[in-house]
Design an enzyme around this catalytic site. Structure first.
Site, PDB file in Angstrom:
ATOM      1  CE1 TYR A 205      -4.022  -2.049   0.441  1.00 32.42           C
ATOM      2  CE2 TYR A 205      -2.399  -3.462   1.783  1.00 32.42           C
ATOM      3  CZ  TYR A 205      -3.775  -3.319   0.974  1.00 32.42           C
ATOM      4  OH  TYR A 205      -4.621  -4.288   1.054  1.00 32.42           O
ATOM      5  CB  SER A 206       0.854   4.281  -1.898  1.00 35.59           C
ATOM      6  OG  SER A 206       1.143   3.924  -3.238  1.00 35.59           O
ATOM      7  CB  CYS A 373      -0.287   6.869  -8.395  1.00 38.20           C
ATOM      8  SG  CYS A 373      -0.414   5.637  -7.353  1.00 38.20           S
TER       9      CYS A 373
END
Ligand code: A2P
Length: 415
Positions: A205-206, A373
């Protein structure tokens, strides 16, 4: 007399299953389809890989950068690699080949070390960070050696009436060091295991918070997590880790590995401009960068911020409220909604086209850094839009694209 036996030695490219976070970056990047995966491991086909190294810098963990000298006839097959929990040691039967006969650069602990030698043409985004990016820490905690964090907040970001259940989750590392930069990601190890008895591998996860913490001065990070209820084919399924995370309560403890990522990083020089393009949870790194800049702005950062953000509807856009409250002279925000009843479908690339003159202005400036993104599908559309805008404003896109990549100014992270 017997003819001399030819012993061909292969420097075999392997992926470390203990470090790999199964993010699919290598498989996507490989220009000749030498990488594949099953439900357990990502592996490299020994008969296809030509050690071009295109996959090495984009790998967020460095798991990709492993090499073993083997007799070519004895190369590890992909079926064998699928069964591995750990990499085999370098055997003593085969001496390492002399440098001039090796078909791969030596293993490197810094994935960007090899970037100069790579055909950047084969990679769509930069494989180097911005020149002024802070030095990231990576792999401080691994599958074998995870750390823990405590949930200090878990809030639904999207309207209760919508199908998209996106959460803002804050976890705190207490006194464990967990230094991060905007654009990096972490891995969460969900509890339990797979049907065949293996423990779950980590999901990536970012980070949605800036380097100095979701709350400034705290050792915490936030994540933007969408509850997965369908697979890519649209069949009903419950995503193992996203459901685990979205259901966490304050005080719960999670196992974490990372941090990961050494290229999708923001520039540190205060007059640099950020052009950010995202959809859905792809907003996490944009939120981190924007918030860092907002905090820094108070200390004199002057660069421009321009954001294109796509979601189905306003109610399904994470951080809609806080985002639209940011001052217009701080960030130029452009929202694109694809499913607002009674309105035409609009994607981020449509919004970019409408703001072509301003995007072109940014493209002309060597201080502009571009971040994309979100959904895989947007990558083509966004690159096409940048190409169109460049063309309309007298810029030669192919040359500019190469320059942006070489200078660490075009970063793509899609899934
Ligand atoms: P769509 O309504 O066509 O699905 P999601 O909510 O699934 O994460 O998607 C976020 C947004 O990205 C939605 O508005 C979705 O539109 C949009 N989207 C889907 N495909 C693309 C694409 N190829 N390019 C840009 N945006 C896209």
């Amino acid at each position: 007399m017997n003819a001399p036996v030819s012993i061909e030695i292969l420097k075999q490219h392997l992926i470390d299953p203990e470090i790999c976070i199964r993010c699919n970056t290598c498989e996507e990047t490989c220009p000749i389809d030498a990488i594949t995966h099953d439900g357990t491991n990502y592996v490299v086909k020994p008969d296809v890989c030509n050690a071009c190294m295109a996959c090495v810098p984009p790998c967020p963990t460095g798991a990709i950068d492993n090499w073993r000298s083997v007799l070519k006839a004895d190369a590890y097959s992909i079926d064998e690699q699928f069964t591995w929990d750990v990499l085999p040691e370098q055997g003593t039967m085969v001496p390492p080949p002399p440098v001039e006969s090796q078909n791969a650069p030596s293993a490197s602990s810094d994935p960007t070390d090899e970037a100069d030698g790579i055909e950047v043409d084969t990679v769509r985004g930069a494989v180097v960070p911005p020149w002024s990016a802070a030095r990231p820490y990576v792999n401080l905690y691994t599958h074998k050696n995870p750390t823990t964090a405590t949930v200090v907040g878990n809030y639904r970001l999207t309207d209760e009436a919508t199908q998209s259940d996106i959460h803002h989750i804050v976890i705190d590392f207490g006194s464990m060091p967990f230094p991060v930069l905007e654009g990096q990601s972490i891995g969460i190890l969900p509890p339990g295991g797979t049907a065949d008895g293996r423990t779950h591998h980590a999901r990536q996860y970012s980070i949605a918070s800036p380097r100095d913490g979701e709350r400034p001065g705290y050792n915490n990070v936030s994540l933007t997590v969408k509850r997965v209820t369908q697979d890519y084919q649209g069949n009903a399924t419950n995503g193992v880790c996203s459901n685990y995370l979205c259901d966490l309560k304050k005080g719960d403890v999670v196992n974490v590995i990372g941090p990961f990522g050494s290229t999708f990083l923001m520039p540190n020089h205060p007059n640099s401009h950020l052009l950010m393009i995202c959809t859905g949870t792809g907003s996490a790194p944009m939120r981190a960068m924007t918030e860092y800049r907002r905090r820094r702005r108070l200390k004199g950062a002057t660069g421009k911020l321009m954001l294109f953000f796509g979601a189905r509807t306003k109610e399904e856009l994470p951080y809609f409220g806080p985002l639209t409250n940011l001052p217009k002279d701080f960030i130029d925000t452009n929202l694109a909604f694809s499913r607002t009843p009674g309105e035409p479908k609009r994607y981020v690339q449509d919004a970019m086209g409408e703001r072509a003159a301003d995007v072109a202005q940014m493209l002309k400036d060597d201080n502009t850094y571009i971040y994309v993104c979100g959904l895989k599908g947007m990558e083509d559309g966004v690159l096409q839009s940048l190409q169109d805008i460049a063309g309309q404003h007298g810029l030669e896109w192919d040359a500019l694209w190469q320059k942006l990549k070489r200078e660490g100014r075009l970063h793509l992270e899609t899934y």
